[in-house]
Design a protein around this motif. Sequence first.
Motif, PDB file in Angstrom:
ATOM      1  N   PHE A 880      -0.180  -8.270  -8.320  1.00  0.00           N
ATOM      2  CA  PHE A 880       0.748  -7.290  -7.777  1.00  0.00           C
ATOM      3  C   PHE A 880       1.586  -7.955  -6.678  1.00  0.00           C
ATOM      4  O   PHE A 880       1.087  -8.797  -5.920  1.00  0.00           O
ATOM      5  CB  PHE A 880      -0.011  -6.079  -7.201  1.00  0.00           C
ATOM      6  N   TYR A 881       2.839  -7.546  -6.601  1.00  0.00           N
ATOM      7  CA  TYR A 881       3.732  -8.064  -5.559  1.00  0.00           C
ATOM      8  C   TYR A 881       3.810  -7.034  -4.442  1.00  0.00           C
ATOM      9  O   TYR A 881       4.169  -5.878  -4.660  1.00  0.00           O
ATOM     10  CB  TYR A 881       5.129  -8.348  -6.117  1.00  0.00           C
ATOM     11  N   LEU A 882       3.451  -7.462  -3.233  1.00  0.00           N
ATOM     12  CA  LEU A 882       3.494  -6.596  -2.067  1.00  0.00           C
ATOM     13  C   LEU A 882       4.534  -7.138  -1.099  1.00  0.00           C
ATOM     14  O   LEU A 882       4.579  -8.357  -0.841  1.00  0.00           O
ATOM     15  CB  LEU A 882       2.131  -6.520  -1.384  1.00  0.00           C
ATOM     16  N   LEU A 884       6.385  -8.499   2.082  1.00  0.00           N
ATOM     17  CA  LEU A 884       5.951  -9.316   3.217  1.00  0.00           C
ATOM     18  C   LEU A 884       4.693 -10.137   2.931  1.00  0.00           C
ATOM     19  O   LEU A 884       4.371 -11.049   3.682  1.00  0.00           O
ATOM     20  CB  LEU A 884       5.696  -8.442   4.461  1.00  0.00           C
ATOM     21  N   ILE A 885       3.975  -9.785   1.881  1.00  0.00           N
ATOM     22  CA  ILE A 885       2.744 -10.527   1.552  1.00  0.00           C
ATOM     23  C   ILE A 885       2.968 -11.412   0.341  1.00  0.00           C
ATOM     24  O   ILE A 885       2.516 -12.557   0.293  1.00  0.00           O
ATOM     25  CB  ILE A 885       1.587  -9.550   1.317  1.00  0.00           C
ATOM     26  N   GLY A 886       3.684 -10.907  -0.635  1.00  0.00           N
ATOM     27  CA  GLY A 886       3.946 -11.682  -1.835  1.00  0.00           C
ATOM     28  C   GLY A 886       2.999 -11.310  -2.961  1.00  0.00           C
ATOM     29  O   GLY A 886       2.423 -10.210  -2.980  1.00  0.00           O
ATOM     30  N   ASP A 887       2.820 -12.233  -3.896  1.00  0.00           N
ATOM     31  CA  ASP A 887       1.963 -12.002  -5.057  1.00  0.00           C
ATOM     32  C   ASP A 887       0.502 -11.958  -4.623  1.00  0.00           C
ATOM     33  O   ASP A 887       0.037 -12.822  -3.873  1.00  0.00           O
ATOM     34  CB  ASP A 887       2.162 -13.108  -6.089  1.00  0.00           C
ATOM     35  N   LEU A 888      -0.191 -10.937  -5.088  1.00  0.00           N
ATOM     36  CA  LEU A 888      -1.597 -10.746  -4.698  1.00  0.00           C
ATOM     37  C   LEU A 888      -2.388 -10.292  -5.916  1.00  0.00           C
ATOM     38  O   LEU A 888      -1.954  -9.399  -6.643  1.00  0.00           O
ATOM     39  CB  LEU A 888      -1.704  -9.694  -3.582  1.00  0.00           C
ATOM     40  N   GLU A 889      -3.511 -10.935  -6.118  1.00  0.00           N
ATOM     41  CA  GLU A 889      -4.391 -10.526  -7.209  1.00  0.00           C
ATOM     42  C   GLU A 889      -5.396  -9.500  -6.697  1.00  0.00           C
ATOM     43  O   GLU A 889      -6.055  -9.726  -5.673  1.00  0.00           O
ATOM     44  CB  GLU A 889      -5.147 -11.727  -7.783  1.00  0.00           C
TER      45      GLU A 889
END
Length: 940
Positions: A880-882, A884-889
């Motif tokens: 998932f793309y969040l 300010l955080i970026g790609d996150l599993e």
Amino acid sequence: MTLLWIALLPLLGVLVPPLVANRGRRDCSLATAALPALALALTLFQVPALNAGEALRFSAEWIPALGLELAFRLDGLTLLFNLLILGIGLLILLYAHFYLAPEEPYGRFYAYLILFMASMVGIVMADNLLLLWMFWELTSLSSFLLIGFWSHRSDARKGARMALAVTGAGGLALLAGFLLLGDMVGSFALDQVLASGETIQADPRFPLMLGLVLLGAFAKSAQFPFQFWLPHAMAAPTPVSAYLHSATMVKAGIFLMARLHPALAGNELWTVVVSLVGMTTLLYGAWFALMKTDLKGILAFSTVSHLGLVTVLLGIGSPMAVLAALFHILNHATFKAALFMSSGIIDHEAGTRELARLGGLARAMPITALLTSIAGAAMAGVPLLNGFLSKEMFFAESLATPVLGGLSWLMPVMATLGGVLSVAYSLRLVHAVFFKPPRQSPPRTPHEPPRLMRAPVELLTALCVLVGLFPSALAGGLLDLASRDVLLAPLEFHLAIWHGVNLPLLMSAIALIAGIALYHLHRYLRRFLRGFRPVDARMIFEASVQRLGRRSEALLARIDNASLQRYMGLLLITALVLTALGLVMVPSLAGDRPQRPVDGVLLSGAILLIFSGLGTAIAHRYRLISLLLLSMVGLLVSLTFARFSAPDLALTQLSVEVVTMILLMLALFFLPQKTPRESSLPRSMRDVLLAGALGVTITSLNYAVLTRDTSSISGFFLDNSVPGGGGHNVVNVILVDFRGFDTLGEITVLALAGLAIFKLLNRLRLFMPHSDGEGRLWSPDRYPMILTTISQALLPLALLVSVFIFLRGHNLPGGGFIAGLITAVALILLYMARGVEWAQERLDFQYQPVAIAGVGVAAVTGVGSWLFGHPYLTSAFGHFYLPLIGDLELATAMIFDLGVYLAVVGATLMILANLGKVTTPHRPAKDAATPATTTAKEKR
């Protein structure tokens, strides 16, 4: 789904009697009969499909890894037994309604009876060997409850124990046989087993498997040498006896031999063993039936005899012998149920079952006399009744069997002798009760029973007559379907009353004439038997059980003497012997795998580990020093894990080591100041030798294993960790995904252990000494300033580290378990630095809900997978793309890991935090009588 309902409706019916018992016996009886009647109706609705040749099956996965399926079948053989089980069961319910006394707990009785019925339906409908065995054992348990229903009577308790012991032991043998059978075939599915007869009989394990299966069948159906339990089951109420002998329990072994006939029969071993055991049982049961003086005793031994007759026919195994066996199963169920219910009526109305106090009852009970006479004549094999037809078929098959080779003429001779005895005890049963003048008056004045109580006997007796007169019309179709499924081929046959003058007819005539003559000589036989010492199988069994109990207690007294040293010694010696035996079988200790070089770091670590272990044992009297040395062992083990690329294990070991050391430090405070007396030198030398031998043996085992290439499942987890679990940290993926159910069980145990220890420590208050054993005072500074200051700084840092370890655990070393231990250590440090009272004022919540919530979160996480049609605890993941955080599993396994985290924190703090509250401050001697001051927390 219809088959599933046929099997489940009687099982659901077990719940009905307890729920409606308070509405009165009539309503309870009607409600109890409703579900079995519906199951019988559903069974009858399937007859057209069976006649059309359809295969009726139901199957659903249950535990596929074990080969266990919830699989049911309905074929001709199942139909025959289902009609007996459900049909006669409903008649027994009607009969029991009038038989039981008003004060009897009829709700409980009906529940046990329906459980018995449901277990038998499960046996005959099971399409999987393991499922069949489960219902098989359920019959043993339910029969135990029914036989011991009148638990205030000693004979009922002893009879129930005997039946459970014999049939339960047979069930264990049957399980072993089924496991072997499933291994031979490669499946426990009944269709595959029945179609693999040649493969099974060609297997070298076939004799062992056949022996185990037959042991289970013989024990259940009271075949020699297990016949002794069945007569003593007569301590049960008569409705139970009638049902057990006619349609359930003892017919289970007969059904099993018929069901497995295509796979196991057709060879010399089957023919010889089954036929000879059946013939022995037939003659044994018939002889003792002739000698008994109790109505139910006569009928019980006659059941043993008739079961032997059916077993002989199944042993012979020819198509017509199988047909005769199935026909006699049907006939025996009708006349034996009628006779048992008639004996119950006599007992109910006359107050006794002893022949000496009965006689001439035909005047007082003419209808019962007529019904009993017809059923008794059917049992004796009198022409124009159903028993005559199947017994004449038995005589015909005994003439054609080559069981004994050159002595095969003995089979028809023994069969005729069995027929003679059958006529004699049947005639004695009827004549002595209804027509012979009584020697003593019965306890009560006999009279006819209520009309509906006699109705089941009338129906069954009518069937004896109608089937005897019109066998082909009434039984031909059912027997055709049943024989087709036993023989796996259609059978051409014709049932008729008259087959002309032939040798079987002559054998029947000899049996009738000689049986009547034998009955008239009966008094001489009894006079002859009085010279022999009577043998009571129940007393022999009870004496054997008590003797076994005494010897077990004596053996236990020698082993279990409350000596921890002896327990540990026996355990270690057993491990030593078993390991040594395994190593002896290895041709060479060293394998072919190349060994890694030893560098200075490894050598230094090994030396430190060895000396730390030795120092822990040598300094055991100095507990604090020994504990510090033990902590060094744990630290070196953590470093070893890190050296060999197991960071997760290293982190876990380090965290567990810290928690363990804190726990041991707290525990040391409460141990006696003086260590116990040392063992003598010879004992010490013995212990050193045992420990050294075990150490050398285990080291040799490790060396043998590590120097050999072994197959491992690690490759599977390495290959599937990312595509299957969405994580690069294989250890964590195994814990929360592949083996998530194991982890759920482990945290459940951890939470339960924490709750148990919390309850033990909750109100415990121990005396806190003010000095050590040498008189040195404890420091008055209970909370040192340095420790207090450091703990406040470390707490937020440790919590931050635990969150970091938790979040990275799916892809890097870490996870919920390690994070939970770090959090627990940080909070325990706060307790130690500030004290229990100070910490609990600021952490004003209980840890029990935390542990319970953790288990709950982990358990509920798995339910979500059901909504998407996946097995329990199947995880899902995605990227998932969040902002300010970026790609996150993200993976659902993280929620499961959160449950692990909460369970570990809650359980650990329940133990360690409460251990600090079990002390009371030491008081000077002058204040010894003053009650201890309570804390501010306790005052509130």
